[in-house]
Write an enzyme that holds these catalytic residues in place. Structure first.
Site, short mmCIF file in Angstrom:
data_model
loop_
_atom_site.label_atom_id
_atom_site.label_comp_id
_atom_site.label_asym_id
_atom_site.label_seq_id
_atom_site.Cartn_x
_atom_site.Cartn_y
_atom_site.Cartn_z
N ASN A 12 33.63 46.56 61.67
CA ASN A 12 34.55 47.28 60.80
C ASN A 12 33.79 48.52 60.31
OD1 ASN A 12 36.22 48.21 58.82
ND2 ASN A 12 36.42 46.26 57.73
N ARG A 116 37.95 46.72 64.16
CA ARG A 116 39.09 46.98 63.28
C ARG A 116 39.42 48.47 63.39
NH1 ARG A 116 39.25 48.08 56.96
NH2 ARG A 116 41.49 47.96 56.71
N HIS A 205 46.83 46.47 56.31
CA HIS A 205 46.42 45.08 56.05
C HIS A 205 47.12 44.11 57.01
CE1 HIS A 205 45.63 46.07 51.51
NE2 HIS A 205 44.51 46.18 52.20
N ASN A 236 41.25 45.04 46.40
CA ASN A 236 41.14 46.32 45.72
C ASN A 236 42.31 47.19 46.17
OD1 ASN A 236 40.00 47.96 43.89
ND2 ASN A 236 38.36 48.68 45.24
N ARG A 266 44.59 53.03 43.33
CA ARG A 266 45.76 53.78 43.83
C ARG A 266 46.99 53.47 42.98
NH1 ARG A 266 44.71 51.35 49.37
NH2 ARG A 266 42.90 52.50 50.10
N GLU A 358 43.39 35.36 45.53
CA GLU A 358 42.73 34.07 45.73
C GLU A 358 42.07 33.55 44.47
OE1 GLU A 358 40.06 34.52 49.10
OE2 GLU A 358 41.64 35.56 50.17
N GLU A 409 40.11 38.29 57.75
CA GLU A 409 40.46 39.32 58.72
C GLU A 409 39.50 39.33 59.91
OE1 GLU A 409 40.87 41.68 55.07
OE2 GLU A 409 42.16 42.98 56.24
P1 ADP Z 1 38.86 44.75 49.28
O1 ADP Z 1 40.19 45.38 49.18
O2 ADP Z 1 37.74 45.59 48.80
O3 ADP Z 1 38.61 44.02 50.60
P2 ADP Z 1 38.87 42.08 48.06
O4 ADP Z 1 39.99 41.40 48.71
O5 ADP Z 1 37.52 41.59 48.33
O6 ADP Z 1 38.95 43.65 48.19
O7 ADP Z 1 39.13 42.02 46.46
C1 ADP Z 1 38.28 42.64 45.56
C2 ADP Z 1 38.84 42.47 44.16
O8 ADP Z 1 39.08 41.09 43.90
C3 ADP Z 1 37.90 42.90 43.05
O9 ADP Z 1 38.02 44.28 42.80
C4 ADP Z 1 38.38 42.07 41.87
O10 ADP Z 1 39.38 42.79 41.18
C5 ADP Z 1 39.03 40.88 42.50
N1 ADP Z 1 38.31 39.63 42.26
C6 ADP Z 1 37.28 39.12 42.93
N2 ADP Z 1 36.89 37.95 42.38
C7 ADP Z 1 37.70 37.72 41.34
C8 ADP Z 1 37.82 36.68 40.36
N3 ADP Z 1 37.02 35.63 40.36
N4 ADP Z 1 38.79 36.80 39.44
C9 ADP Z 1 39.61 37.86 39.42
N5 ADP Z 1 39.56 38.86 40.31
C10 ADP Z 1 38.61 38.80 41.25
#
Ligand code: ADP
Length: 429
Positions: A12, A116, A205, A236, A266, A358, A409
């Site tokens: 990626n 990717r 996505h 994010n 965003r 999650e 992914e």
């Molecule tokens: P990306 O879009 O960067 O792949 P991810 O799917 O890894 O993102 O998600 C990242 C976001 O998940 C973080 O910015 C945070 O807001 C959220 N996150 C991660 N762990 C937790 C948690 N334990 N509780 C709440 N939010 C979380």
């Protein structure tokens, strides 16, 4: 003795980063994973984790976060810092790390490299073995994905140079959404203008939406073709999709990943006239507006934080700005759940995935609160359970299942890649 080549390397490539995972497709085991960041700078860093399934339950480095050197957590993680000039050097460094574990890129057990690729336009509806024509088409799509496709191309070309004999497979973020009907994919703007500039809703996505919707069917004990699912990918970046019988019929991101849900940085949906206003009245340039909406909006624009953990901490401490940001985020989610219920007609499951989906029980609870008329509810006890397994969090008798399904992914890219190239080729072991 002969054996099949069963390993797939997933790459990626971002503009200054390279994430990778090596998987063995016999049992989907992750043999290694890692990240090179700040490519092209003096302070480049490579973090390599052999056998990552042992540790690192949250999938790593979602927030650009930092694993500190050495092997303090016992995961076997290795780190090296120092200048890495470009993606070729980055991949060579990755290859050297893999070689230390006996997994080098020159291994005959490597069946393919899966890449990717963010934007596949309308042409790429499925994973595709890369040849010159495919490279040219990905290049042609650069104007609609100026940040991502050039980096993805660099990754492919670099991998081709290192292993010219190996199939390189492009797996597109947009592919899963190419099944959207015209009435969902078209913007209501002048058709000739839209077509001349390939303006339409592509969605992103897709690899995650495909994986999670299929896993949800599995969780319900049914075939994907029999199940209608609303997938909420809340990382994010965030997007929702409506998946009917395994096919995407609508998704919240559009020409670019800016449309739809409120995200970390965003804005998501916005009156397009806001942009004219910012130009004409606030005197901002197009680039400044682009930066505002993509990087300085969403949760970070609303309250200064984009990490849901921190926002929840602030909400619990009575912080009004964080509360409003949370409420705006949840309100948008609710609107999409309602809209996609209408689009699908019958919904079997609403499923939460990615970092926020999650992990953030309060987001899940708030997103379905008050939606009992749509058959939606969460069981507080089940919602509070922390797990990295797919699970249902709605009450037993609920009409619609609410579920949490961790996305993967890289596994999806590896599986799609392997399915395309594995023709029972044999290698001498
Ligand atoms: P990306 O879009 O960067 O792949 P991810 O799917 O890894 O993102 O998600 C990242 C976001 O998940 C973080 O910015 C945070 O807001 C959220 N996150 C991660 N762990 C937790 C948690 N334990 N509780 C709440 N939010 C979380």
């Amino acid at each position: 003795m002969t054996s099949r080549a069963t390993r797939v390397l997933v790459l990626n490539s971002g503009s200054s980063s390279l994430k990778y995972q090596l998987l063995d497709m016999r049992d989907n085991a992750r043999l290694a994973a890692g990240l090179v960041e700040r490519i092209g700078e003096e302070t480049s860093r490579l973090v390599h984790t052999p056998r990552p399934d042992g540790g690192d339950a949250d999938g790593g480095d979602a927030d650009g976060g930092d694993a500190d050197g050495g092997d303090a957590d016992g995961s076997g993680k290795r780190e090296r810092t120092g200048p890495i000039a470009d993606h070729t050097e980055a991949l060579e460094a990755v290859s050297a790390e893999l070689a230390r574990d006996g997994l080098g890129l020159d291994s005959p057990e490597l069946a393919a490299i899966g890449h990717r690729v963010v934007h596949g336009g309308l042409k790429f509806t499925a994973p595709t073995v890369v040849d010159d024509a495919v490279l040219a088409e990905i290049e042609r799509l650069v104007p609609v994905a100026p940040l991502h496709n050039p980096a993805n191309l660099t990754g492919i070309r670099t991998a081709q140079r290192l292993r010219p004999d190996l199939p390189q497979v492009a797996v597109f973020d947009t592919a899963f959404h190419t099944t959207m009907p015209e009435h969902a994919a078209r913007y209501a703007i002048d058709v000739a203008t839209a077509d001349a500039h390939r303006i339409r809703r592509y969605g992103f996505h897709g690899t995650s939406h495909a994986y999670v919707s299929r896993k949800t069917a599995e969780l319900l004990g049914r075939e994907p073709a029999d199940v209608n699912v609303i997938v909420l990918h809340l990382g994010n970046g965030a997007s929702a999709s409506a998946v009917a019988g395994g096919r995407c019929v609508d998704t919240s991101m559009g020409l670019t990943p800016l449309e739809g849900l409120v995200m970390g940085t965003r804005s998501g949906d916005i009156d397009p006239a806001v942009t004219f206003h910012l130009k004409r009245v606030a005197g901002m340039s197009v680039d400044e507006i682009d930066e505002l909406l993509n990087k300085k909006s969403g949760l970070v624009g609303l309250c200064g934080d984009n990490d849901m953990r921190e926002i929840r901490r602030r909400v619990d401490a009575g912080d009004e700005r964080a509360r409003l940001a949370f409420d705006i985020y949840v309100h948008r989610l609710k609107k999409y759940i309602g809209a996609y219920t209408a689009v699908l007609g019958r919904v079997d499951a609403v499923v939460f995935t990615a970092g926020v989906g999650e992990n953030a029980a309060p987001v899940r609870e708030a997103a379905v609160a008050g939606l009992e008329t749509l058959g939606l509810a969460v069981d507080a006890g089940l919602n509070a359970v922390r797990s990295d397994k797919p699970r249902i969090i709605s009450p037993r008798d609920a009409r619609v299942a609410v579920a949490v399904v961790p996305t993967d992914e890289e596994l999806e890219i590896a599986q799609q890649t392997f399915a395309l190239v594995d023709e029972g080729r044999t290698v001498i072991a």
